[in-house]
Every structure is written in structure tokens, then in C-alpha cells.
Write an enzyme that holds these catalytic residues in place. Structure first.
Site, PDB file in Angstrom:
ATOM      1  CB  CYS A 106      55.652 -14.714  31.036  1.00 19.89           C
ATOM      2  SG  CYS A 106      56.504 -14.990  32.577  1.00 19.89           S
TER       3      CYS A 106
ATOM      4  NE  ARG B 142      50.005 -14.265  28.587  1.00 24.44           N
ATOM      5  CZ  ARG B 142      49.708 -15.522  28.278  1.00 24.44           C
ATOM      6  NH1 ARG B 142      48.600 -15.777  27.631  1.00 24.44           N
ATOM      7  NH2 ARG B 142      50.497 -16.510  28.613  1.00 24.44           N
TER       8      ARG B 142
ATOM      9  CD1 TRP C 278      51.980 -12.854  37.362  1.00 26.37           C
ATOM     10  CD2 TRP C 278      52.754 -14.938  37.592  1.00 26.37           C
ATOM     11  NE1 TRP C 278      51.293 -13.444  38.385  1.00 26.37           N
ATOM     12  CE2 TRP C 278      51.746 -14.720  38.550  1.00 26.37           C
ATOM     13  CE3 TRP C 278      53.370 -16.188  37.555  1.00 26.37           C
ATOM     14  CZ2 TRP C 278      51.346 -15.696  39.458  1.00 26.37           C
ATOM     15  CZ3 TRP C 278      52.975 -17.164  38.455  1.00 26.37           C
ATOM     16  CH2 TRP C 278      51.974 -16.911  39.399  1.00 26.37           C
TER      17      TRP C 278
ATOM     18  CG  ASN D 156      54.426 -18.083  29.148  1.00 23.79           C
ATOM     19  OD1 ASN D 156      54.438 -18.240  30.355  1.00 23.79           O
ATOM     20  ND2 ASN D 156      53.358 -18.253  28.397  1.00 23.79           N
ATOM     21  N   GLY D 157      56.925 -19.811  30.867  1.00 21.73           N
ATOM     22  CA  GLY D 157      56.915 -21.219  31.282  1.00 21.73           C
ATOM     23  C   GLY D 157      57.897 -21.437  32.407  1.00 21.73           C
TER      24      GLY D 157
ATOM     25  CD  GLU E  67      32.826 -17.076  39.568  1.00 25.76           C
ATOM     26  OE1 GLU E  67      33.583 -17.932  40.031  1.00 25.76           O
ATOM     27  OE2 GLU E  67      33.214 -16.209  38.762  1.00 25.76           O
TER      28      GLU E  67
ATOM     29  CE  LYS F 164      35.409 -13.402  39.088  1.00 20.36           C
ATOM     30  NZ  LYS F 164      35.270 -14.691  38.489  1.00 20.36           N
TER      31      LYS F 164
ATOM     32  CD  GLU G 236      39.182 -13.558  40.559  1.00 14.38           C
ATOM     33  OE1 GLU G 236      40.240 -14.080  40.194  1.00 14.38           O
ATOM     34  OE2 GLU G 236      38.095 -13.821  40.026  1.00 14.38           O
TER      35      GLU G 236
ATOM     36  CG  HIS H  47      27.258 -28.696  59.543  1.00 13.36           C
ATOM     37  ND1 HIS H  47      26.852 -29.605  60.496  1.00 13.36           N
ATOM     38  CD2 HIS H  47      26.255 -28.624  58.637  1.00 13.36           C
ATOM     39  CE1 HIS H  47      25.654 -30.075  60.165  1.00 13.36           C
ATOM     40  NE2 HIS H  47      25.270 -29.487  59.040  1.00 13.36           N
TER      41      HIS H  47
ATOM     42  CE  LYS I 144      40.731 -13.709  31.182  1.00  7.54           C
ATOM     43  NZ  LYS I 144      39.574 -13.716  32.101  1.00  7.54           N
TER      44      LYS I 144
HETATM   45  C1  F6R Z   1      38.857 -16.153  38.236  1.00  5.00           C
HETATM   46  C2  F6R Z   1      39.435 -16.762  37.065  1.00  5.00           C
HETATM   47  C3  F6R Z   1      40.269 -17.971  37.269  1.00  5.00           C
HETATM   48  C4  F6R Z   1      40.131 -18.903  36.058  1.00  5.00           C
HETATM   49  C5  F6R Z   1      41.097 -20.073  36.203  1.00  5.00           C
HETATM   50  C6  F6R Z   1      40.945 -21.063  35.062  1.00  5.00           C
HETATM   51  O1  F6R Z   1      38.087 -15.030  37.909  1.00  5.00           O
HETATM   52  O2  F6R Z   1      39.276 -16.291  35.969  1.00  5.00           O
HETATM   53  O3  F6R Z   1      39.939 -18.632  38.446  1.00  5.00           O
HETATM   54  O4  F6R Z   1      38.826 -19.351  35.971  1.00  5.00           O
HETATM   55  O5  F6R Z   1      42.407 -19.588  36.215  1.00  5.00           O
HETATM   56  O6  F6R Z   1      41.169 -20.446  33.840  1.00  5.00           O
HETATM   57  P1  F6R Z   1      40.632 -21.047  32.489  1.00  5.00           P
HETATM   58  O7  F6R Z   1      39.154 -20.973  32.502  1.00  5.00           O
HETATM   59  O8  F6R Z   1      41.256 -20.209  31.417  1.00  5.00           O
HETATM   60  O9  F6R Z   1      41.116 -22.473  32.458  1.00  5.00           O
END
Ligand code: F6R
Length: 610
Positions: free
Chosen positions: A2, A27, A74, A98-99, A483, A487, A490, A506, A605
Site C-alpha cells: 500500500c 509499490r 495492495w 499501510n501494514g 536472478e 526477472k 516476475e 541431479h 516494490k
Molecule cells: C525482484 C525484486 C524483489 C526485491 C525484494 C527485496 O525484482 O525487486 O525480489 O529484491 O522484494 O526488496 P529490497 O531489496 O527492497 O529489500
């Protein structure tokens, strides 16, 4: 998660709130709403879905008033719907939150038993009724909020307006982020800095357990217990332009292209090329501390966790310090062994991820020293840490992290070199070579970005219908494979797995057939020959091979159905170049499929719930 915005001043509030919400879209959200003080009282407008729905509803309704709060939701408790969207009104107050309020069921039962009618399924509405109940008992707005929050367990950042005190927004926080912005004749609040950048860069971070009263001519902070707190605004160096798309189709693409600049800014002033050393007092350790470290624990989530795996490999090889990586969510509550002599490095782009924050707090309580690596100045993790070693990637708006990942790699490598030099495990020659190579990386990435983007855009049509994709790498390419897979998952919603190439036989080799593309990271490092054998194994199962190869490696390229070239580097620096085509691959597949690249479904985010 949120997003909250609030405004009190002399301008019309609704457009400012809507603009702030737009800047918080990244976010993640599924509904939105605003509440504005009009002459006759507080009016709310809420809408499910994207902000354009709220904008339409607002233009139909035409709210007029100069004080208000706004929210992007959210969903956690209750599905996305207009009735569950914030703000929530109870009596004279409207609340955005938010929370997560953990004891909301118990409080709901108590309020309902007391005759309060709760319209939504949310935990937030409970807070608005708790405040209302205190107002009915005769308390003013701030006291009512304090007394209400006293009954609440959980994480929150809230903003409240009340018909009884119409020139105020009152905010409070515990665990969830909240920043105040101050300009002449107006005061703002938001969950995150970019929402306020067009209006001011004088900002104040609210701490846990604090309440602030915002009025047009300033703010007053106090603790939940009522003790006044004096805190001056600090100047944030980010500019509003940094949070714009600058002609790129998506923020993510812009941020991929910004990586050379993000890396340069992160390295600036920290590489001593003549002295073959890293210059940083920011890690907060003396030379003796550096020698005495018993163990390093790298804590993070998601993409940041992948950066820490590379960090572990560097720390062990260069500084010869035992290092483990921990997913922050798994570290918590399992009674992990941690204590004095451990350096815990908490790595987080946002600096607000609740799991990383809570895990670092747990480690600190047990005597470990905490070093934060974060991108947002003054965010929660740096605030609780003993020292902070910031990345300087600028605001990252795309939900999928790219440039911040690159900057995290840089800080983890610099930390490794700094420790290695102090622990006597790296010669001047070795350090000099690595530092020279690192300083050249921004240029190497920049030189290849455009061509790599073109090559990948042309190839994705052939592979984008694949339902599963496997990413393989060894050594430092292993975390990059993880990674690359994250990417792709997501933003394009394609199932992908990152695997240590040596592990393929394996298990995952059973998945391979002509329908499965396998992306093999094969830079010319110490693992090259073995990775090529793994590539051959996948090819023998008719998998389609996409190689990420060193420039001019015709031998491997001949074995691939498609390939991308990366610049040759010192082998310890390969992650900086190999991850770029993987980011672009995910981006191009998502763009080809037409998904919402910057705001992928269900993702947020900044993850402020556990
Ligand atoms: C993926 C991504 C998330 C963040 C994760 C941690 O692209 O961005 O997996 O890496 O939510 O977020 P931070 O780095 O803000 O603790």
C-alpha cells in the site's frame, strides 16, 4: 505494498494526492482512494483497479478542498473492492493505512459488540472505528489516535483527517515506512520519497512509535506516549526527473539503461586506484574489527538475496572470511546461531523490507554488528544498523529491480576488497587489477547495451511462447542464473528456474526437451569448460540453447541456437556484465507478451508485510 499520501496547504488537495499516488504506483496496488476536507465535511472517492479509474471518479465528483489523504491498496485482508479500498470513514475521521493489524479480529468483535458497524473486511477500518470510539469519549484527534494505536498490535503507517480539526493531517507509524515533506505553506506525507519529489526535497523520516501533526506551516512530532521529538528536515539529493521515464517505454528499460550511471555513482570516490584499495569509512569497522570478524552473515530477500550469493563468493575468496547467505524470512524465528563476532550485512534496495528489517533487529539483539547496504537514504534498515554503506543508484521505480541489483553487487565487492586488504588476504597487485577492472565496468556495459537490446529483441519472438525456461551458471554465474530466472518469472509470468549448472543432472535435466529453452551463462572463467559440458548435456536432450558467451567465443556460439555476447572482464567481475542480457531478455519477453512490465500482477516494490 500500500502507498499513502497526505497534503495540507492552500492548493487543491485532490490533484496533488492523485499525482502522489501515481508516483507510488510502482509499490503495487489493486484499488485506490482519496479523502478531502470539503466545506460540508470529509468526502471520499474510491475505485478498484488502476488509478485512471480513480481519476475518472474524481473528475465526475470534483472534490474541492485543501487538506486530504490518499491511498493505493495492495489487498491483504479482504479482496480488492470499492468497499475495502481506503480511506475508511468512521464518524468524523477518515483513515488510510499501510501494514497489517494483527489483532484485528479480536478488535472487530469488541467494536461490533459495542454497537459499531464495520462495512469492510479490512483491518484498517478497525483503526478508524477505534479512533472514533476515543473521539466519542471526548478526546481530541491526536489523543484519540494515540489511544487507539495503543490497542493495536502489528505494523502500520497511518494518515488521518478529522472533520473536527479540518486543517490537520495526523500520521503515525510502527514498522511501515512514512516520510514527511516540508515546503513553504504546505506539508506532505508519503510512504516513499518519489511521491514528494516534485513538491519538495526537504524531508523528515518518521520513526517507529511516533505521531506527527501536519499543518500548512509545519509539523510537530511526538512519541505515542506524548513526549515531543525535535527533528529537522534533511535535504534529499534525488531530483524529480530521476523518477520520470525520460522517453523510455517502461521504467524498467530506463533503469536497465541507467546501470552504467548507477554503477559509476556508486563507485564514485570509493576506489583508490593508486593505493589499490577501497576507501570507505562507511562500513563502520576499524582495521582491528576487520581482522577480528569471525563470520559474515548476508541477509536479504529476492533479488537482493541473489546479490548476496555473489557477495558470499567474493568475501570467501578474497577476504577468506567464513560467510553465509540467509533469506531474511527464513532467518527469523528459527533460533539461528548469531552473536558477537558476526558481521551481519543486511542488503535491501528499499531499506524497508520487513523481513530483512526484523531479521537484522533479531541479529542485533543477539550481539551481532549490523551493516546496512541500502539505496534509500534514511530508510528503516540503515536507521537501525550500526553503519550504512549506501548504494547510489537513484530512485528505482520499476518493480523488478535492475540498477539497484547492479549497485548492490558493487558494494558487496567493494566490501570484500576492503576487508581483504585489512585482513592481509589480498595483495596490492591483485587488488589493483580488480579495482582497475571494476572502474572500467560502467563503460563496458554502456558500450554493449544498445546492441544487446537489439539482439535480444530480435530473438525473443522465437522463444517467448516457451512455458518453462532453465537458466544455468556456475560460480559467480550461478546467482546471476537465479536472478535471470526471477526477472523472467516476475514480469513475463513464464515459469523459470535458475540452477547451478552442475546440479542440472541431479533433477532438472528430466524437464528438458525441444520445447524448453536453456539459457547458459558461459563467460570464459575457471568454470568455462565444465559449463560447456553442461551445455552439451542440455543440447543432447534437444533443448534450445541460448548462450551468454564472451565476445568472440565462436566455439561455444556454434553450439547455441541463439547467443548474446558480453565483454570479457576479470573473472571476478563477470556478474556485472552477464546479468545485463538476462534483464533485457526478461524485459523483451514481457514487452513482447504485452504484460504490465513496471507493475507486474501481485507484486509490490517495497514488501512491508511478512
Ligand atoms: C525482484 C525484486 C524483489 C526485491 C525484494 C527485496 O525484482 O525487486 O525480489 O529484491 O522484494 O526488496 P529490497 O531489496 O527492497 O529489500
Amino acid at each position: 505494498m500500500c502507498g499513502i499520501v497526505g497534503y495540507v496547504g492552500d492548493e487543491q488537495a485532490a490533484p496533488i494526492l492523485l499525482d502522489g499516488l501515481r508516483r507510488l504506483e510502482y509499490r503495487g496496488y489493486d484499488s485506490a482512494g482519496v479523502a478531502v476536507h470539503e466545506e460540508g465535511g470529509i468526502e471520499i472517492v474510491r475505485a478498484v483497479g488502476k488509478l485512471r479509474n480513480l481519476e475518472t471518479a474524481l473528475s465526475e465528483r470534483g472534490l474541492r478542498g485543501t487538506v486530504g489523504i490518499g491511498h493505493t491498496r495492495w489487498a491483504t485482508h479482504g479482496r480488492p473492492s470499492e468497499v475495502n479500498a481506503h480511506p475508511h470513514i468512521a464518524g468524523p475521521v477518515a483513515v488510510v493505512h499501510n501494514g497489517i493489524i494483527e489483532n484485528h479480529l479480536e478488535l472487530r468483535a469488541e467494536l461490533e459488540a459495542g454497537g459499531f458497524t464495520i462495512a469492510s473486511d479490512t483491518d484498517t477500518e478497525i483503526v478508524s472505528h477505534l479512533i472514533h470510539r476515543e473521539i466519542i469519549a471526548g478526546h481530541d484527534m491526536v489523543t484519540s489516535i494515540r489511544r487507539a494505536l495503543d490497542q493495536v498490535d502489528g505494523a502500520y503507517a497511518i494518515a488521518v483527517v478529522s472533520e473536527n480539526e479540518p486543517r490537520k493531517v495526523v500520521v503515525a507509524k510502527s514498522s511501515s515506512p512514512l516520510v514527511l515533506g516540508v515546503s513553504r505553506g504546505a506539508t506532505y506525507c508519503a510512504s516513499d520519497i518519489p511521491a514528494l519529489l516534485p513538491y519538495t526535497n526537504e524531508m523528515v523520516f518518521l520513526e517507529d512509535g511516533e505521531v506527527a501533526v501536519l499543518e500548512p506551516d509545519g509539523f510537530a512530532i511526538s512519541t505515542l506516549e506524548g513526549t515531543p521529538v525535535s527533528r529537522r528536515p534533511r535535504k534529499i539529493s534525488w531530483s524529480p526527473v530521476m523518477a520520470e521515464k525520460a522517453g523510455f517505454k517502461h521504467f524498467m528499460l530506463k533503469e536497465i539503461f541507467e546501470q552504467p550511471r548507477a554503477l559509476e555513482d556508486t563507485l564514485r570516490g570509493r576506489l583508490d586506484r593508486e593505493g589499490a584499495d577501497v576507501v570507505t569509512a562507511e562500513v563502520g569497522l576499524s582495521e582491528d574489527d576487520a581482522k577480528a570478524i569471525r563470520r559474515v552473515i548476508l541477509l536479504a530477500c529476492g533479488t537482493s538475496h541473489h546479490a548476496t550469493i555473489a557477495g558470499r563468493y567474493w568475501l570467501e575468496e578474497f577476504a577468506q572470511v567464513p560467510t553465509i547467505t540467509e533469506l531474511a524470512s527464513e532467518f527469523r524465528g528459527r533460533d539461528a546461531v548469531v552473536g558477537e563476532g558476526d558481521l551481519v550485512v543486511a542488503v535491501s534496495q528499499s531499506g524497508e523490507t520487513i523481513d530483512t528489517l526484523m531479521a537484522a533487529k533479531e541479529a542485533k539483539a543477539r550481539g551481532a554488528k549490523i551493516l546496512a547496504i541500502a539505496n534509500v537514504n534514511g530508510s528503516a534498515i540503515p536507521r537501525m544498523a550500526d553503519a550504512s554503506f549506501y548504494t547510489h543508484a537513484g530512485p528505482e521505480i520499476g518493480v523488478a529491480s535492475t540498477k539497484c541489483f547492479m549497485a548492490q553487487l558493487a558494494n558487496l565487492l567493494m566490501l570484500s576488497i576492503w576487508l581483504a586488504r585489512r585482513r592481509g588476504t589480498m595483495s596490492e597487485g591483485e587488488a589493483g587489477e580488480l579495482i582497475e577492472g571494476l572502474a572500467r565496468i560502467p563503460h563496458l556495459i554502456d558500450e554493449n547495451l544498445k546492441a544487446t537490446h537489439e539482439t535480444i529483441s530480435e530473438m525473443v519472438g522465437e522463444f517467448s511462447s516457451a512455458r518453462d525456461v532453465l537458466f544455468l551458471g556456475r560460480g559467480l554465474s550461478y546467482p546471476m542464473a537465479l536472478e535471470g530466472a526471477l526477472k523472467l518469472k516476475e514480469i513475463s509470468y513464464v515459469h523459470a528456474e535458475g540452477y547451478a549448472a552442475g546440479e542440472m543432472k541431479h533433477g532438472p535435466i528430466a524437464l528438458l526437451d525441444s520445447e524448453v529453452p536453456v539459457i547458459v551463462l558461459a563467460p570464459q572463467d575457471r568454470h568455462y569448460e565444465r559449463v560447456c559440458s553442461n551445455l552439451q548435456e542440455a543440447r543432447a536432450r534437444e533443448a534450445k540453447i541460448i548462450g551468454v558467451t564472451s565476445a568472440g567465443d565462436a566455439q561455444t556460439q556454434a553450439l547455441c541456437d541463439a547467443y548474446v555476447e558480453v565483454a570479457p572482464t576479470h573473472e571476478a567481475l563477470s556478474p556485472f556484465v552477464t546479468v545485463v542480457p538476462l534483464q533485457l531478455y526478461a524485459y523483451c519477453v514481457a514487452d513482447y507478451k504485452g504484460t504490465d512490465v513496471d507493475q507486474p500482477r501481485n507484486l509490490a516494490k517495497t514488501v512491508t508485510v511478512e
